[in-house]
Design a protein around this motif. Structure first.
Motif, short mmCIF file in Angstrom:
data_model
loop_
_atom_site.label_atom_id
_atom_site.label_comp_id
_atom_site.label_asym_id
_atom_site.label_seq_id
_atom_site.Cartn_x
_atom_site.Cartn_y
_atom_site.Cartn_z
N LEU A 38 -0.45 -2.00 4.73
CA LEU A 38 -1.53 -1.59 3.84
C LEU A 38 -1.92 -0.13 4.07
O LEU A 38 -2.16 0.62 3.11
N VAL A 39 -1.98 0.28 5.32
CA VAL A 39 -2.30 1.69 5.62
C VAL A 39 -1.22 2.61 5.05
O VAL A 39 -1.52 3.65 4.46
N LEU A 40 0.04 2.23 5.22
CA LEU A 40 1.14 3.03 4.70
C LEU A 40 1.07 3.10 3.17
O LEU A 40 1.27 4.17 2.57
N GLY A 41 0.78 1.96 2.52
CA GLY A 41 0.68 1.94 1.07
C GLY A 41 -0.46 2.81 0.56
O GLY A 41 -0.30 3.54 -0.43
N LEU A 42 -1.62 2.74 1.22
CA LEU A 42 -2.75 3.57 0.81
C LEU A 42 -2.43 5.05 0.98
O LEU A 42 -2.82 5.88 0.15
N TRP A 43 -1.73 5.39 2.04
CA TRP A 43 -1.36 6.80 2.26
C TRP A 43 -0.42 7.27 1.14
O TRP A 43 -0.58 8.38 0.61
N MET A 44 0.54 6.44 0.75
CA MET A 44 1.48 6.83 -0.30
C MET A 44 0.78 6.97 -1.65
O MET A 44 1.07 7.89 -2.42
N VAL A 45 -0.16 6.05 -1.94
CA VAL A 45 -0.90 6.14 -3.21
C VAL A 45 -1.77 7.39 -3.22
O VAL A 45 -1.85 8.11 -4.24
N GLY A 46 -2.42 7.67 -2.09
CA GLY A 46 -3.25 8.88 -2.01
C GLY A 46 -2.43 10.14 -2.19
O GLY A 46 -2.85 11.08 -2.88
N ASP A 47 -1.25 10.15 -1.58
CA ASP A 47 -0.37 11.32 -1.71
C ASP A 47 0.09 11.48 -3.15
O ASP A 47 0.15 12.61 -3.69
N TRP A 58 -0.67 7.03 -11.81
CA TRP A 58 -0.97 5.72 -12.37
C TRP A 58 0.07 4.68 -11.98
O TRP A 58 -0.26 3.52 -11.73
N VAL A 59 1.33 5.10 -11.93
CA VAL A 59 2.38 4.20 -11.48
C VAL A 59 2.15 3.78 -10.03
O VAL A 59 2.32 2.61 -9.65
N ALA A 60 1.73 4.74 -9.20
CA ALA A 60 1.47 4.44 -7.79
C ALA A 60 0.31 3.46 -7.65
O ALA A 60 0.37 2.52 -6.85
N VAL A 61 -0.75 3.67 -8.43
CA VAL A 61 -1.89 2.76 -8.37
C VAL A 61 -1.50 1.36 -8.84
O VAL A 61 -1.88 0.34 -8.22
N ALA A 62 -0.74 1.28 -9.92
CA ALA A 62 -0.31 -0.03 -10.42
C ALA A 62 0.60 -0.74 -9.42
O ALA A 62 0.49 -1.96 -9.21
N LEU A 67 1.47 -4.85 -5.24
CA LEU A 67 2.04 -5.17 -3.93
C LEU A 67 1.00 -5.50 -2.87
O LEU A 67 1.26 -6.35 -2.00
N ALA A 68 -0.16 -4.84 -2.91
CA ALA A 68 -1.16 -5.05 -1.85
C ALA A 68 -1.58 -6.52 -1.73
O ALA A 68 -1.65 -7.05 -0.62
N PRO A 69 -1.88 -7.22 -2.86
CA PRO A 69 -2.23 -8.64 -2.70
C PRO A 69 -1.10 -9.48 -2.10
O PRO A 69 -1.37 -10.43 -1.36
#
Length: 218
Positions: A38-47, A58-62, A67-69
């Motif tokens: 989850l930390v890695l995913g949040l970092w990638m979305v933030g980047d 928007w693709v990153a957020v979607a 994937l997060a759930p």
């Protein structure tokens, strides 16, 4: 793998058995892996949100919404709660509640399983590790061979023997003991009930639809 729950119900009355805290079983390695993902995913979305252009943020957020759930479902969510009246099994996409009176058996073969109402339910929170089981067997054999007091299996300390078993086997033994102890209790009777984890399924489905639409737009 186990932890007490101070909010668990306690029997009362002059003939009640001694109360005990509800036992909780989780996989420490799954919890650690889930947090890391989850930390890695949040970092990638933030980047992607900061540096991305066009539809990339928007693709990153979607993708994260999709994937997060699923990461939560398979790592953070699984747990088994054993109380004086019932066994509650929280698997990735559903929660199964089993009064002790309907539990027919608990076993750990290649996976941990509980049988109730003619059906089989897996215990995701108690994964079976064949490597850990073999290591425990080697440790038990070595301890038996090197016992400085020359004790046999009949006289060896029970706690030492339990400590030389794989964690999943210890947990299953505890659940089996609870099932046998409370099978006839008046408050532990009933039928299995299943609740789907819509809090996991719904956001993941929304994320999947959003991701498909974003990727499908030319």
């Amino acid at each position: 793998m186990t932890s007490p729950n101070p909010d668990s119900p306690r029997p009362s009355g002059p003939h009640s058995e001694p109360a005990y805290a509800e036992r909780a079983y989780r996989s420490p390695s799954a919890l650690a892996g889930g947090v890391l993902l989850l930390v890695l995913g949040l970092w990638m979305v933030g980047d992607a949100a900061v540096r991305g252009t066009g539809r990339t943020p928007w693709v990153a957020v979607a993708a994260m919404l999709f994937l997060a759930p699923l990461v939560v479902a398979y790592t953070l969510r699984p747990a088994v709660f054993a109380g004086p009246r019932r066994l509650r099994v929280r698997n990735p996409f559903r929660t199964v509640t089993l009064p002790w009176g309907c539990v027919e058996g608990v076993r750990a073969a290649y996976s941990s399983e509980v049988f109730a109402g003619g059906r089989k339910y897996q215990l995701w929170a108690i994964p079976v590790s064949l490597r850990a089981r073999k290591a425990a067997a080697r440790k038990a054999a070595r301890a038996a061979a090197e016992d400085p007091q020359g004790r046999t299996g009949a006289t060896a300390d029970v706690s030492d023997a339990a400590a030389r078993r794989a964690p999943s086997d210890q947990a299953v033994d505890e659940l089996r003991e609870l099932a046998e102890r409370h099978a006839e209790d008046e408050g532990a009777q009933g039928e299995p009930s299943v609740r789907w984890a819509y809090e996991i399924i719904a956001p993941s489905a929304v994320g999947a639809v959003a991701l498909a639409l974003l990727l499908g737009v030319g």
